[in-house]
Enzyme design. Structure first.
Site, PDB file in Angstrom:
ATOM      1  N   CYS A   1       0.828  -1.223   0.000  1.00 26.45           N
ATOM      2  CA  CYS A   1       0.000   0.000   0.000  1.00 26.45           C
ATOM      3  C   CYS A   1       0.859   1.270   0.000  1.00 26.45           C
ATOM      4  O   CYS A   1       1.888   1.354   0.680  1.00 26.45           O
ATOM      5  CB  CYS A   1      -0.919   0.002   1.209  1.00 26.45           C
TER       6      CYS A   1
ATOM      7  N   CYS B   1       0.541   4.553   6.982  1.00 26.72           N
ATOM      8  CA  CYS B   1      -0.102   4.407   8.299  1.00 26.72           C
ATOM      9  C   CYS B   1       0.859   3.638   9.212  1.00 26.72           C
ATOM     10  O   CYS B   1       1.193   2.478   8.919  1.00 26.72           O
ATOM     11  CB  CYS B   1      -1.419   3.665   8.159  1.00 26.72           C
TER      12      CYS B   1
ATOM     13  N   CYS C   1       0.447  -0.176  10.251  1.00 26.77           N
ATOM     14  CA  CYS C   1      -0.108  -1.150   9.306  1.00 26.77           C
ATOM     15  C   CYS C   1       0.928  -2.096   8.702  1.00 26.77           C
ATOM     16  O   CYS C   1       1.939  -1.660   8.134  1.00 26.77           O
ATOM     17  CB  CYS C   1      -0.860  -0.427   8.196  1.00 26.77           C
TER      18      CYS C   1
ATOM     19  N   CYS D   1     -16.889  -8.561   4.916  1.00 22.24           N
ATOM     20  CA  CYS D   1     -16.189  -7.300   4.658  1.00 22.24           C
ATOM     21  C   CYS D   1     -14.921  -7.559   3.860  1.00 22.24           C
ATOM     22  O   CYS D   1     -14.044  -8.299   4.294  1.00 22.24           O
ATOM     23  CB  CYS D   1     -15.863  -6.632   5.992  1.00 22.24           C
TER      24      CYS D   1
ATOM     25  N   CYS E   1     -19.808  -5.413   2.934  1.00 22.78           N
ATOM     26  CA  CYS E   1     -19.031  -4.256   3.391  1.00 22.78           C
ATOM     27  C   CYS E   1     -17.703  -4.285   2.637  1.00 22.78           C
ATOM     28  O   CYS E   1     -17.219  -5.357   2.274  1.00 22.78           O
ATOM     29  CB  CYS E   1     -18.791  -4.361   4.896  1.00 22.78           C
TER      30      CYS E   1
ATOM     31  N   CYS F   1     -19.239   2.697   8.158  1.00 24.19           N
ATOM     32  CA  CYS F   1     -18.545   1.989   9.229  1.00 24.19           C
ATOM     33  C   CYS F   1     -17.287   2.798   9.483  1.00 24.19           C
ATOM     34  O   CYS F   1     -16.418   2.888   8.602  1.00 24.19           O
ATOM     35  CB  CYS F   1     -18.203   0.572   8.778  1.00 24.19           C
TER      36      CYS F   1
ATOM     37  N   ARG G   1     -18.203  -2.025  17.480  1.00 25.02           N
ATOM     38  CA  ARG G   1     -17.526  -3.306  17.225  1.00 25.02           C
ATOM     39  C   ARG G   1     -16.220  -3.437  17.989  1.00 25.02           C
ATOM     40  O   ARG G   1     -15.332  -2.590  17.878  1.00 25.02           O
ATOM     41  CB  ARG G   1     -17.264  -3.499  15.722  1.00 25.02           C
TER      42      ARG G   1
END
Ligand code: SAM
Ligand code: DTB
Ligand code: SF4
Length: 330
Positions: A57, A61, A64, A101, A132, A192, A268
């Site tokens: 990616c 972040c 991550c 998801c 999702c 979400c 959640r």
């Protein structure tokens, strides 16, 4: 008189901080009362994740495993074939999942990937599952196309409070995240949106995240509270491994405040359950959590196996949510 269970959008940061500062039993009692006002507290919504495009990616972040900026030993892979994803969704449904998801390690969705995603989404929806996806930033037109393909929910997290955000990621802004959330809302999809706790942020930052969520034009329909999974090789994961993880009671406080400021959201209990005690999970359910990820894998890290959760549910007298509640636009 102000009814504490009615959704509000005018929370001040000071009010949210004051909730965090309540004596713990009082905070949990209030959250449990609000939880009962909107939901059956014995019912828990069950989602299952699949990483449909892993690693490599372009974002940085700091927590991550999938960022190309860090060496975490993860092998990157291409977008999966829709038939393979649909077969996995079928297994998830057979295992009791209610929502499926699909996550992709992308900075933003590229139009060229839309046909494959649309086939995936419509195939999963045809199984009778809620759908999702979390695919990075979206334009309003892309959000509309995903909605048209049958996507029910879009996950896009604010991750942390606005003041701590730049210590977590520098390749996109808080406003970028808010813009994608607006595109999702405007398309008619359910949102979400939540964040991560335990990245070295202060309590004020945790309050800042929940304040940002509670003052959105519409509260998130689903609000994931992730406990950081400290992945070796990521800057934030390594720092937390050196300096120690956040206290469980503070995590439970965050869940309780989430329930209080977004009373109708599915809160959640997300990443981090693999290393969480049964007792802390029970405390979080008492404090208003009513949704989890099921199955032994999240995206790239472990989650409790199905039979472990089945035993926990049996011991706590919890059961899967009968009919997933219709999204509560509050
Ligand atoms: N790339 C997309 C994005 O960031 O929006 C979608 C996938 S991303 C992995 C989804 C969310 O997972 C992140 O926003 C973050 O909140 C959560 N997450 C990722 N790694 C995590 C970790 N190590 N611990 C806890 N939560 C994590
Ligand atoms: C969310 O808030 N948590 C999920 C989901 N949205 C996509 C992801 C958790 C990921 C945990 C780390 C991993 O397995 O890679
Ligand atoms: Fe990419 Fe999402 Fe991971 Fe950030 S959290 S590096 S955007 S996959």
């Amino acid at each position: 008189m102000i009814d504490p269970a009615q959704p509000r959008h005018d929370w001040t940061l000071a009010e949210v901080e004051a909730l965090f500062a309540l004596p713990f039993p009082q905070l949990v009692f209030q959250a449990a009362a609000v939880h009962r006002r909107w939901f059956d507290p014995s019912e828990v919504q069950l989602s299952q994740l699949l990483s449909v495009k892993t690693g490599g990616c372009a974002e940085n972040c700091g927590y991550c495993s999938q960022s190309a900026s860090f060496d975490t030993g993860l092998r990157a892979s291409k977008l999966m074939d829709p038939q393979v994803v649909i077969a996995q969704a079928e297994q998830a449904k057979a295992g009791g999942a209610q929502r499926f998801c699909m996550g992709a390690a992308w900075r933003e969705l590229k139009d060229r990937d839309l046909p494959k995603l649309a086939a995936m989404i419509s195939g999963v929806k045809a199984l009778g599952l809620e759908t999702c996806a979390t695919l990075g930033m979206l334009t309003p037109a892309q959000a509309q196309e995903l909605k048209a393909a049958g996507l029910d929910y879009y996950n896009h997290n604010l991750d942390t409070g606005p003041d701590y955000y730049a210590a977590v990621v520098t390749t996109r802004t808080y406003q970028d995240r808010l813009d994608t959330l607006a595109a999702v809302r405007d398309s008619g999809m359910s949102t979400c949106c939540g964040g991560i706790v335990g990245m070295g942020e202060s309590r004020r930052d945790r309050a800042g995240l929940l304040h940002a969520l509670a003052t959105l034009p519409a509260h998130p329909d689903s609000l994931p509270v992730n406990a950081l999974v400290p992945v070796a090789g990521t800057p934030i994961g390594d720092k937390v491994r050196r300096e120690g993880e956040l206290d469980g009671l503070e995590f439970a406080r965050t869940v309780a405040v989430a329930r209080l400021v977004c009373p109708r959201a599915m809160v959640r209990l997300s990443a981090g359950r693999e290393t969480m005690s049964r007792e802390l999970q029970a405390l979080c359910f008492l404090a208003g959590a009513n949704s989890i990820f099921v199955g032994g894998r999240l995206l790239t890290t472990a989650n409790p196996e199905r039979d472990t959760d089945a035993a926990l549910f049996a011991d706590l007298g919890l059961r899967p949510m009968a009919e997933p509640a219709p999204p509560a636009r509050a």
